[in-house]
Design a protein around this motif. Structure first.
Motif, short mmCIF file in Angstrom:
data_model
loop_
_atom_site.label_atom_id
_atom_site.label_comp_id
_atom_site.label_asym_id
_atom_site.label_seq_id
_atom_site.Cartn_x
_atom_site.Cartn_y
_atom_site.Cartn_z
N PHE A 1 4.52 11.82 7.53
CA PHE A 1 4.04 10.44 7.42
C PHE A 1 3.17 10.17 6.18
O PHE A 1 2.69 9.06 5.98
CB PHE A 1 3.27 10.04 8.70
CG PHE A 1 2.10 10.94 9.03
CD1 PHE A 1 0.86 10.75 8.43
CD2 PHE A 1 2.23 11.97 9.96
CE1 PHE A 1 -0.23 11.56 8.75
CE2 PHE A 1 1.15 12.78 10.28
CZ PHE A 1 -0.08 12.58 9.67
N PHE A 2 2.98 11.21 5.33
CA PHE A 2 2.05 11.11 4.21
C PHE A 2 2.37 9.93 3.27
O PHE A 2 1.49 9.15 2.89
CB PHE A 2 2.03 12.41 3.41
CG PHE A 2 1.04 12.45 2.28
CD1 PHE A 2 -0.32 12.43 2.53
CD2 PHE A 2 1.47 12.52 0.96
CE1 PHE A 2 -1.25 12.48 1.49
CE2 PHE A 2 0.55 12.56 -0.09
CZ PHE A 2 -0.80 12.55 0.18
N LYS A 3 3.65 9.79 2.90
CA LYS A 3 4.02 8.75 1.94
C LYS A 3 3.77 7.35 2.52
O LYS A 3 3.19 6.48 1.87
CB LYS A 3 5.50 8.92 1.55
CG LYS A 3 5.80 8.29 0.23
CD LYS A 3 7.11 8.80 -0.34
CE LYS A 3 7.24 8.33 -1.72
NZ LYS A 3 7.81 7.50 -2.35
N ASP A 4 4.22 7.15 3.76
CA ASP A 4 4.03 5.84 4.41
C ASP A 4 2.54 5.54 4.60
O ASP A 4 2.09 4.41 4.42
CB ASP A 4 4.72 5.81 5.78
CG ASP A 4 6.23 5.72 5.64
OD1 ASP A 4 6.72 5.37 4.54
OD2 ASP A 4 6.93 6.02 6.63
N LEU A 5 1.80 6.57 4.99
CA LEU A 5 0.36 6.40 5.23
C LEU A 5 -0.35 5.97 3.94
O LEU A 5 -1.09 4.97 3.93
CB LEU A 5 -0.26 7.72 5.75
CG LEU A 5 -1.78 7.79 5.79
CD1 LEU A 5 -2.36 6.79 6.78
CD2 LEU A 5 -2.25 9.22 6.14
N THR A 6 -0.12 6.70 2.85
CA THR A 6 -0.83 6.39 1.60
C THR A 6 -0.39 5.02 1.07
O THR A 6 -1.22 4.26 0.58
CB THR A 6 -0.61 7.50 0.54
OG1 THR A 6 0.79 7.78 0.43
CG2 THR A 6 -1.34 8.76 0.92
N LYS A 7 0.89 4.70 1.23
CA LYS A 7 1.36 3.38 0.79
C LYS A 7 0.70 2.25 1.61
O LYS A 7 0.23 1.26 1.06
CB LYS A 7 2.89 3.32 0.92
CG LYS A 7 3.50 2.14 0.21
CD LYS A 7 5.01 2.19 0.23
CE LYS A 7 5.57 0.83 -0.13
NZ LYS A 7 6.78 0.48 0.58
N SER A 8 0.65 2.44 2.92
CA SER A 8 0.09 1.37 3.76
C SER A 8 -1.41 1.20 3.50
O SER A 8 -1.93 0.09 3.59
CB SER A 8 0.36 1.63 5.24
OG SER A 8 -0.52 2.59 5.75
N LEU B 1 -9.68 -2.26 -3.10
CA LEU B 1 -8.24 -2.05 -2.99
C LEU B 1 -7.96 -0.64 -3.51
O LEU B 1 -8.22 -0.33 -4.66
CB LEU B 1 -7.51 -3.10 -3.85
CG LEU B 1 -5.99 -3.10 -3.79
CD1 LEU B 1 -5.48 -3.34 -2.37
CD2 LEU B 1 -5.43 -4.15 -4.74
N LEU B 2 -7.44 0.22 -2.63
CA LEU B 2 -7.17 1.61 -3.04
C LEU B 2 -5.91 1.66 -3.90
O LEU B 2 -5.02 0.82 -3.77
CB LEU B 2 -6.98 2.50 -1.81
CG LEU B 2 -8.13 2.55 -0.81
CD1 LEU B 2 -7.81 3.54 0.32
CD2 LEU B 2 -9.44 2.95 -1.49
N THR B 3 -5.83 2.67 -4.76
CA THR B 3 -4.60 2.95 -5.51
C THR B 3 -3.92 4.15 -4.84
O THR B 3 -4.57 4.91 -4.09
CB THR B 3 -4.91 3.32 -6.97
OG1 THR B 3 -5.70 4.52 -6.95
CG2 THR B 3 -5.68 2.21 -7.68
N ILE B 4 -2.63 4.34 -5.15
CA ILE B 4 -1.90 5.48 -4.55
C ILE B 4 -2.59 6.82 -4.87
O ILE B 4 -2.85 7.60 -3.94
CB ILE B 4 -0.41 5.48 -5.00
CG1 ILE B 4 0.32 4.26 -4.41
CG2 ILE B 4 0.29 6.78 -4.63
CD1 ILE B 4 0.61 4.32 -2.90
N PRO B 5 -2.95 7.12 -6.13
CA PRO B 5 -3.62 8.42 -6.37
C PRO B 5 -4.93 8.59 -5.60
O PRO B 5 -5.23 9.68 -5.11
CB PRO B 5 -3.88 8.42 -7.89
CG PRO B 5 -2.96 7.39 -8.46
CD PRO B 5 -2.70 6.39 -7.38
N ILE B 6 -5.68 7.50 -5.47
CA ILE B 6 -6.95 7.58 -4.72
C ILE B 6 -6.67 7.85 -3.23
O ILE B 6 -7.31 8.70 -2.61
CB ILE B 6 -7.78 6.27 -4.87
CG1 ILE B 6 -8.18 6.05 -6.34
CG2 ILE B 6 -8.97 6.26 -3.94
CD1 ILE B 6 -9.36 6.82 -6.83
N ALA B 7 -5.67 7.15 -2.67
CA ALA B 7 -5.32 7.35 -1.25
C ALA B 7 -4.76 8.77 -1.04
O ALA B 7 -5.07 9.42 -0.04
CB ALA B 7 -4.31 6.30 -0.80
N GLU B 8 -3.96 9.25 -1.98
CA GLU B 8 -3.40 10.61 -1.86
C GLU B 8 -4.50 11.67 -1.89
O GLU B 8 -4.47 12.63 -1.13
CB GLU B 8 -2.39 10.87 -2.98
CG GLU B 8 -1.08 10.13 -2.77
CD GLU B 8 -0.07 10.33 -3.89
OE1 GLU B 8 1.09 9.95 -3.69
OE2 GLU B 8 -0.45 10.85 -4.96
#
Ligand code: CMP
Length: 138
Positions: free
Chosen positions: A57-64, A39-46
């Protein structure tokens, strides 16, 4: 032999498609040389998608990407980077060719089921972002 990095995204994991995607990967002659479900975290996805940080789309992408577990894979095959992108199909599933994973499984641009490295330098970064050398067994 070339290595590439792949993700089975939350939308596909949620719909129990891990096995179907892995089956296609193996049928196309890739060897799965490392794999984990996380399960990724927001900082890892960012950090992973940093090249897109100025895109709308960066915010939606990292959140999804953090909305559920993902499967991270290192794939090996001759010409693996291009071959995996061909098997995935176009980023936007509306433009994906018949027989590609995104044509078959993706539901939208954001929920496009799979990710793959787009170039050799990207593959090196993406593999090392998630896997240590000792976890990769060719
Ligand atoms: P992926 O191959 O993981 O790389 C970046 C992701 O951003 C892409 O797949 C899509 O899921 C997502 N995305 C959302 N909107 C866009 C867009 N307009 N253009 C490209 N990628 C987008």
């Amino acid at each position: 032999m070339e290595q590439t990095f792949a993700i089975i995204k939350p939308d596909a994991v949620e719909r129990n498609l891990i096995g179907k995607v892995l089956e296609r990967i193996e049928a196309e002659g890739f060897r799965i040389i490392s794999m984990k479900r996380v399960l990724l975290t927001i900082p890892i996805a960012e950090g992973f998608y940093h090249v897109h940080k100025e895109r709308p789309f960066f915010k939606d992408l990292t959140k999804s990407m953090c909305g559920g577990p993902v499967v991270l894979l290192v794939l090996e095959k001759e010409g693996a980077i291009k071959a995996w992108r061909k098997l995935m199909g176009a980023t936007n599933p509306a433009e994906a060719d018949e027989g590609t994973l995104r044509k078959e499984f993706a539901v939208s641009l954001e929920k496009n089921s799979v990710h793959g490295s787009d170039a050799p330098e990207t593959a090196v970064f993406e593999i090392s972002y998630f896997f240590s050398q000792t976890e990769i067994i060719p």
